[in-house]
Motif scaffolding. Sequence first.
Motif, mmCIF file in Angstrom:
data_model
loop_
_atom_site.group_PDB
_atom_site.id
_atom_site.type_symbol
_atom_site.label_atom_id
_atom_site.label_comp_id
_atom_site.label_asym_id
_atom_site.label_seq_id
_atom_site.Cartn_x
_atom_site.Cartn_y
_atom_site.Cartn_z
ATOM 1 N N LEU A 16 1.213 -1.114 0.314
ATOM 2 C CA LEU A 16 -0.148 -0.191 -0.013
ATOM 3 C C LEU A 16 1.101 1.235 0.208
ATOM 4 O O LEU A 16 0.742 2.258 -0.896
ATOM 5 N N THR A 17 2.395 0.763 0.843
ATOM 6 C CA THR A 17 2.811 2.196 1.027
ATOM 7 C C THR A 17 3.318 2.713 -0.698
ATOM 8 O O THR A 17 3.463 4.187 -0.478
ATOM 9 N N ILE A 18 3.546 1.516 -1.177
ATOM 10 C CA ILE A 18 4.167 1.974 -3.303
ATOM 11 C C ILE A 18 2.925 2.461 -3.533
ATOM 12 O O ILE A 18 3.465 4.074 -4.202
ATOM 13 N N GLU A 19 1.862 2.235 -3.158
ATOM 14 C CA GLU A 19 0.419 2.704 -4.137
ATOM 15 C C GLU A 19 0.280 4.403 -3.628
ATOM 16 O O GLU A 19 0.410 5.035 -4.484
ATOM 17 N N PHE A 20 0.872 4.847 -2.369
ATOM 18 C CA PHE A 20 0.268 6.207 -1.741
ATOM 19 C C PHE A 20 1.557 6.644 -2.254
ATOM 20 O O PHE A 20 1.683 8.230 -2.502
ATOM 21 N N ALA A 21 2.694 6.428 -2.332
ATOM 22 C CA ALA A 21 3.781 6.712 -2.697
ATOM 23 C C ALA A 21 3.779 7.541 -3.959
ATOM 24 O O ALA A 21 4.353 8.588 -4.283
ATOM 25 N N LYS A 22 2.892 7.366 -4.511
ATOM 26 C CA LYS A 22 2.922 8.085 -6.218
ATOM 27 C C LYS A 22 1.990 8.969 -6.023
ATOM 28 O O LYS A 22 2.707 9.969 -7.714
ATOM 29 N N ILE A 23 1.728 9.554 -5.184
ATOM 30 C CA ILE A 23 0.855 11.260 -5.286
ATOM 31 C C ILE A 23 1.632 11.709 -4.657
ATOM 32 O O ILE A 23 2.214 11.881 -3.499
ATOM 33 N N LEU A 123 -12.840 13.390 0.903
ATOM 34 C CA LEU A 123 -12.509 14.373 2.133
ATOM 35 C C LEU A 123 -11.044 15.019 2.029
ATOM 36 O O LEU A 123 -10.854 15.478 2.614
ATOM 37 N N LEU A 124 -10.673 13.394 1.311
ATOM 38 C CA LEU A 124 -9.268 13.959 1.280
ATOM 39 C C LEU A 124 -9.332 14.969 0.209
ATOM 40 O O LEU A 124 -7.831 16.453 0.695
ATOM 41 N N PHE A 125 -9.050 15.029 -0.746
ATOM 42 C CA PHE A 125 -9.398 16.188 -1.845
ATOM 43 C C PHE A 125 -9.637 17.831 -1.883
ATOM 44 O O PHE A 125 -9.436 18.281 -2.400
ATOM 45 N N ASN A 126 -11.193 17.263 -1.382
ATOM 46 C CA ASN A 126 -11.904 19.081 -1.455
ATOM 47 C C ASN A 126 -12.872 18.916 -0.113
ATOM 48 O O ASN A 126 -13.340 19.596 -0.163
ATOM 49 N N ASN A 127 -12.247 17.870 0.828
ATOM 50 C CA ASN A 127 -12.647 18.417 2.005
ATOM 51 C C ASN A 127 -13.997 18.339 1.691
ATOM 52 O O ASN A 127 -14.809 19.023 3.337
ATOM 53 N N ASN A 128 -15.089 17.253 1.197
ATOM 54 C CA ASN A 128 -16.451 17.064 0.882
ATOM 55 C C ASN A 128 -17.033 18.437 0.504
ATOM 56 O O ASN A 128 -18.601 18.372 0.732
ATOM 57 N N LEU A 129 -16.051 19.039 0.788
ATOM 58 C CA LEU A 129 -16.551 21.176 0.224
ATOM 59 C C LEU A 129 -18.365 20.459 -0.411
ATOM 60 O O LEU A 129 -19.025 21.459 -0.573
ATOM 61 N N LEU A 130 -18.278 20.052 -1.745
ATOM 62 C CA LEU A 130 -19.103 19.759 -2.792
ATOM 63 C C LEU A 130 -19.850 18.441 -2.723
ATOM 64 O O LEU A 130 -20.321 18.099 -3.672
ATOM 65 N N ILE A 217 -8.701 4.923 -8.899
ATOM 66 C CA ILE A 217 -9.625 6.766 -7.916
ATOM 67 C C ILE A 217 -9.022 7.797 -7.229
ATOM 68 O O ILE A 217 -9.291 8.740 -7.699
ATOM 69 N N LEU A 218 -7.578 7.538 -6.956
ATOM 70 C CA LEU A 218 -6.738 8.474 -6.014
ATOM 71 C C LEU A 218 -6.131 9.525 -7.642
ATOM 72 O O LEU A 218 -6.260 10.486 -7.183
ATOM 73 N N PHE A 223 -6.745 14.365 -10.419
ATOM 74 C CA PHE A 223 -6.629 14.979 -11.096
ATOM 75 C C PHE A 223 -7.709 16.224 -11.055
ATOM 76 O O PHE A 223 -8.027 17.438 -11.854
ATOM 77 N N LYS A 224 -8.789 16.094 -10.107
ATOM 78 C CA LYS A 224 -9.801 17.265 -10.134
ATOM 79 C C LYS A 224 -9.010 18.033 -8.918
ATOM 80 O O LYS A 224 -9.757 19.495 -9.739
ATOM 81 N N MET A 225 -8.633 17.557 -8.102
ATOM 82 C CA MET A 225 -8.208 18.800 -7.356
ATOM 83 C C MET A 225 -7.261 19.852 -8.354
ATOM 84 O O MET A 225 -7.599 20.956 -8.438
ATOM 85 N N ALA A 226 -6.319 18.787 -9.059
ATOM 86 C CA ALA A 226 -5.770 20.186 -10.315
ATOM 87 C C ALA A 226 -6.568 21.098 -11.213
ATOM 88 O O ALA A 226 -6.492 22.155 -11.378
ATOM 89 N N SER A 227 -7.302 20.042 -11.250
ATOM 90 C CA SER A 227 -8.746 21.144 -11.942
ATOM 91 C C SER A 227 -9.366 21.866 -11.697
ATOM 92 O O SER A 227 -9.518 22.806 -12.517
ATOM 93 N N ASP A 228 -10.064 21.693 -10.151
ATOM 94 C CA ASP A 228 -10.126 23.017 -9.505
ATOM 95 C C ASP A 228 -8.840 24.280 -9.271
ATOM 96 O O ASP A 228 -9.369 25.418 -9.622
ATOM 97 N N GLU A 229 -7.704 24.007 -9.131
ATOM 98 C CA GLU A 229 -6.708 25.282 -8.860
ATOM 99 C C GLU A 229 -7.009 25.690 -10.559
ATOM 100 O O GLU A 229 -6.608 26.715 -10.571
#
Length: 255
Positions: A16-23, A123-130, A217-218, A223-229
Amino acid sequence: MSKNKVNSIDHLIEKLTIEFAKIPNFQLTQSDPDANRLFNFVLNKFSEIQDFKTLYKRYFIPSINKSIVDTKNEIKHSAFRSLINFPENQLKGNYYDTIRLGYVGLFHKIENFVKDLISETNLLFNNNLLGEDSISQFYLVKYNFKFDNWYSDTCITKINWISNCTKHYDGYPKKLPKYKYLSYIPENVRININHDEFIGDIEYVANTFYYYKLSQILTLGIFKMASDELNNDDCSDEVKEKLSILESKLKIIMK
């Protein structure tokens, strides 16, 4: 001297650490509680699917097989054995019932994993604001892409189809559209899957599908977070470049 047994939890965390490290900029330490919560959520889900496999492989299937042997012995030594005529497939009815019900349980785990993973990613990428389904809605509206399109994966399609046949047709292969790799089964004969194939399908979910969905999904969350920015006036060239790279990956992910 025998080698020390590999701790399954440690092995899972390493993968799992390997997968998360890609972010990018994603920390799994206590300094990032949202990331740590997501990590532990995923760890729990992966542990659940491994426990599910263990239950069937070590307990449910062996118990059913023992029950069949016991019944055969009872018939063999019955004072009325000359009157008894149980076909072999009838004696194995509970065996196949157990495996079909296993497919129902397995698909429910798949559904819940994807649904809960999307919620945690929001929750991680937009704090569930949307809203809880913001990432799902973003891709559905913009790209007509659904995270729960089970027909994009052959094995998941099979699991879903057997699950629906079990729940709605008592195990008979009447669910439309027909699953092509089991289309040879007559509609008046229940689906009978052996335990080796079933365990193999669980292992596929645990070792391939879960990792794929996690990564997918991650990546789409980033990508969505970058699109928002990108919609902000002060968006940097770095963000624009990141978005361009992610969008090229997006075409592969959403095939």
